[in-house]
Motif scaffolding. Sequence first.
Motif, PDB file in Angstrom:
ATOM      1  N   ILE A  35       0.849  -1.199   0.000  1.00  0.00           N
ATOM      2  CA  ILE A  35       0.000   0.000   0.000  1.00  0.00           C
ATOM      3  C   ILE A  35       0.884   1.247   0.000  1.00  0.00           C
ATOM      4  O   ILE A  35       1.848   1.322   0.786  1.00  0.00           O
ATOM      5  CB  ILE A  35      -0.922   0.028   1.238  1.00  0.00           C
ATOM      6  N   PRO A  36       0.584   2.239  -0.850  1.00  0.00           N
ATOM      7  CA  PRO A  36       1.336   3.505  -0.798  1.00  0.00           C
ATOM      8  C   PRO A  36       1.293   4.103   0.594  1.00  0.00           C
ATOM      9  O   PRO A  36       0.230   4.151   1.225  1.00  0.00           O
ATOM     10  CB  PRO A  36       0.598   4.391  -1.815  1.00  0.00           C
ATOM     11  N   ILE A  37       2.432   4.551   1.078  1.00  0.00           N
ATOM     12  CA  ILE A  37       2.548   4.997   2.463  1.00  0.00           C
ATOM     13  C   ILE A  37       1.639   6.178   2.776  1.00  0.00           C
ATOM     14  O   ILE A  37       1.139   6.332   3.890  1.00  0.00           O
ATOM     15  CB  ILE A  37       4.032   5.329   2.779  1.00  0.00           C
ATOM     16  N   ARG A  75      -7.487  -1.080   8.040  1.00  0.00           N
ATOM     17  CA  ARG A  75      -8.832  -1.335   7.519  1.00  0.00           C
ATOM     18  C   ARG A  75      -9.216  -0.212   6.568  1.00  0.00           C
ATOM     19  O   ARG A  75      -8.725   0.934   6.728  1.00  0.00           O
ATOM     20  CB  ARG A  75      -9.850  -1.439   8.656  1.00  0.00           C
ATOM     21  N   PRO A  76     -10.081  -0.478   5.593  1.00  0.00           N
ATOM     22  CA  PRO A  76     -10.496   0.586   4.680  1.00  0.00           C
ATOM     23  C   PRO A  76     -11.227   1.691   5.437  1.00  0.00           C
ATOM     24  O   PRO A  76     -12.029   1.405   6.332  1.00  0.00           O
ATOM     25  CB  PRO A  76     -11.434  -0.140   3.704  1.00  0.00           C
ATOM     26  N   ARG A  77     -10.957   2.938   5.094  1.00  0.00           N
ATOM     27  CA  ARG A  77     -11.677   4.051   5.706  1.00  0.00           C
ATOM     28  C   ARG A  77     -13.089   4.123   5.122  1.00  0.00           C
ATOM     29  O   ARG A  77     -13.300   3.840   3.938  1.00  0.00           O
ATOM     30  CB  ARG A  77     -10.935   5.367   5.466  1.00  0.00           C
ATOM     31  N   ASP A  81     -11.216   6.933   1.396  1.00  0.00           N
ATOM     32  CA  ASP A  81      -9.944   7.652   1.244  1.00  0.00           C
ATOM     33  C   ASP A  81      -8.828   6.914   1.966  1.00  0.00           C
ATOM     34  O   ASP A  81      -8.454   7.253   3.083  1.00  0.00           O
ATOM     35  CB  ASP A  81     -10.086   9.084   1.775  1.00  0.00           C
ATOM     36  N   GLY A  82      -8.294   5.889   1.357  1.00  0.00           N
ATOM     37  CA  GLY A  82      -7.166   5.171   1.928  1.00  0.00           C
ATOM     38  C   GLY A  82      -7.565   4.221   3.035  1.00  0.00           C
ATOM     39  O   GLY A  82      -8.689   3.707   3.088  1.00  0.00           O
ATOM     40  N   TYR A  83      -6.610   4.013   3.967  1.00  0.00           N
ATOM     41  CA  TYR A  83      -6.769   3.013   5.014  1.00  0.00           C
ATOM     42  C   TYR A  83      -6.435   3.598   6.381  1.00  0.00           C
ATOM     43  O   TYR A  83      -5.597   4.494   6.498  1.00  0.00           O
ATOM     44  CB  TYR A  83      -5.865   1.806   4.732  1.00  0.00           C
TER      45      TYR A  83
END
Length: 274
Positions: A35-37, A75-77, A81-83
Motif C-alpha cells: 500500500i502507498p505509504i 482497515r479501509p476508511r 480515502d485510503g486506510y
Amino acid sequence: MPKNDLNVTLKGIDELLFSTEEQRQEEKREQVQQIPIDELHPFTNHPFKVVDDEAMTRTVESIAQFGVLAPLIARPRPDGDGYEIISGHRRQYAAKLAGLETLPVIVRDMDDDAATILMVDSNLQREHISPSERAFAYKMKLDAMRRQAGRPSKENGVPLGHHFQQGKSREILADNSPDSNTQIQRYIRLTNLIPEILDMVDDGRIAFRPAVELSYLTEQEQSALYDTMGREDCTPSLAQAIKMKAFSRDGKLTDAVILSIMEEEKPNQKEQFR
C-alpha cells in the motif's frame, strides 16, 4: 450427445466448481498488499504517541537496511480515502523517515469496536508506555468491550450482555492485561486530569497515586492547583492529594485552601528543592 462431449462437459463443470471453491478459500486467507505509504492514516483518537527518540532512530536504521519485515494491519476508511492503521503506526512513521514509498499491509474489514480492541492489544505489548497512553488505551478498550456486550450475537440475536455482564468487563480486561482490575481502574481515572497535570504525570513530576486522587477534582480546581504548583515550585504528596479530594467532595476546595495544603511541610521534605 457423444460420450466424449459429455465427459468434456462434466470435466468443465468440475473445473468450474473447483476453481470457484479455490477462489473462495483464497479470498478468506489474508493477503499482504503493498500500500502507498501516503494512503495509510492514523487510527482515530490513537492514544499512543509516536516520538522521535533513540528507539525510533534504531527502527529507521533497521527499516532502511532490511525494509518492513512485519506487515501493518489496517482497515479501509469509510469514506474510501485510503486506510486506517490499526497496528503499525511506529513502523509507518519510521518508513517515511527511511524514504519508503509503499508498505506491506494486511487489510481487514473490522467494525470500530473490534478495531479498537486490536489496536490497544497490539500496542500494549510495547516496552515503554506512558501513564497517559495506558490510561486512554484502557478506557478505549473497556468502552469498546461494553458496547460489544450490548449488541446481539450473530448466532441467536440475544444481546451479548445477556451472557457477558457489563460489570465483569473490567475483570475480563484485567485477565488479558499486565495490570490488575484495581490498577486499570486507577489508570482510567487519569483520563479525568487536565492535560497540563497529565503531562506532569507522564514526566514523573507527579507520582501515580497522588495523580489518581487529583483526578476527582473539578477542572477548575485542577487549574487552580496547577497555577499554585507553578508559583510555589512544588507538587502534592499522596496525603495532600487525598486532603484536597476531601475538600473538593465537600465543595470547599478554594484557591486559598489549595495554597494552604500545598504549603504544609511534608514529612520527608524539610526544605523545598529549587
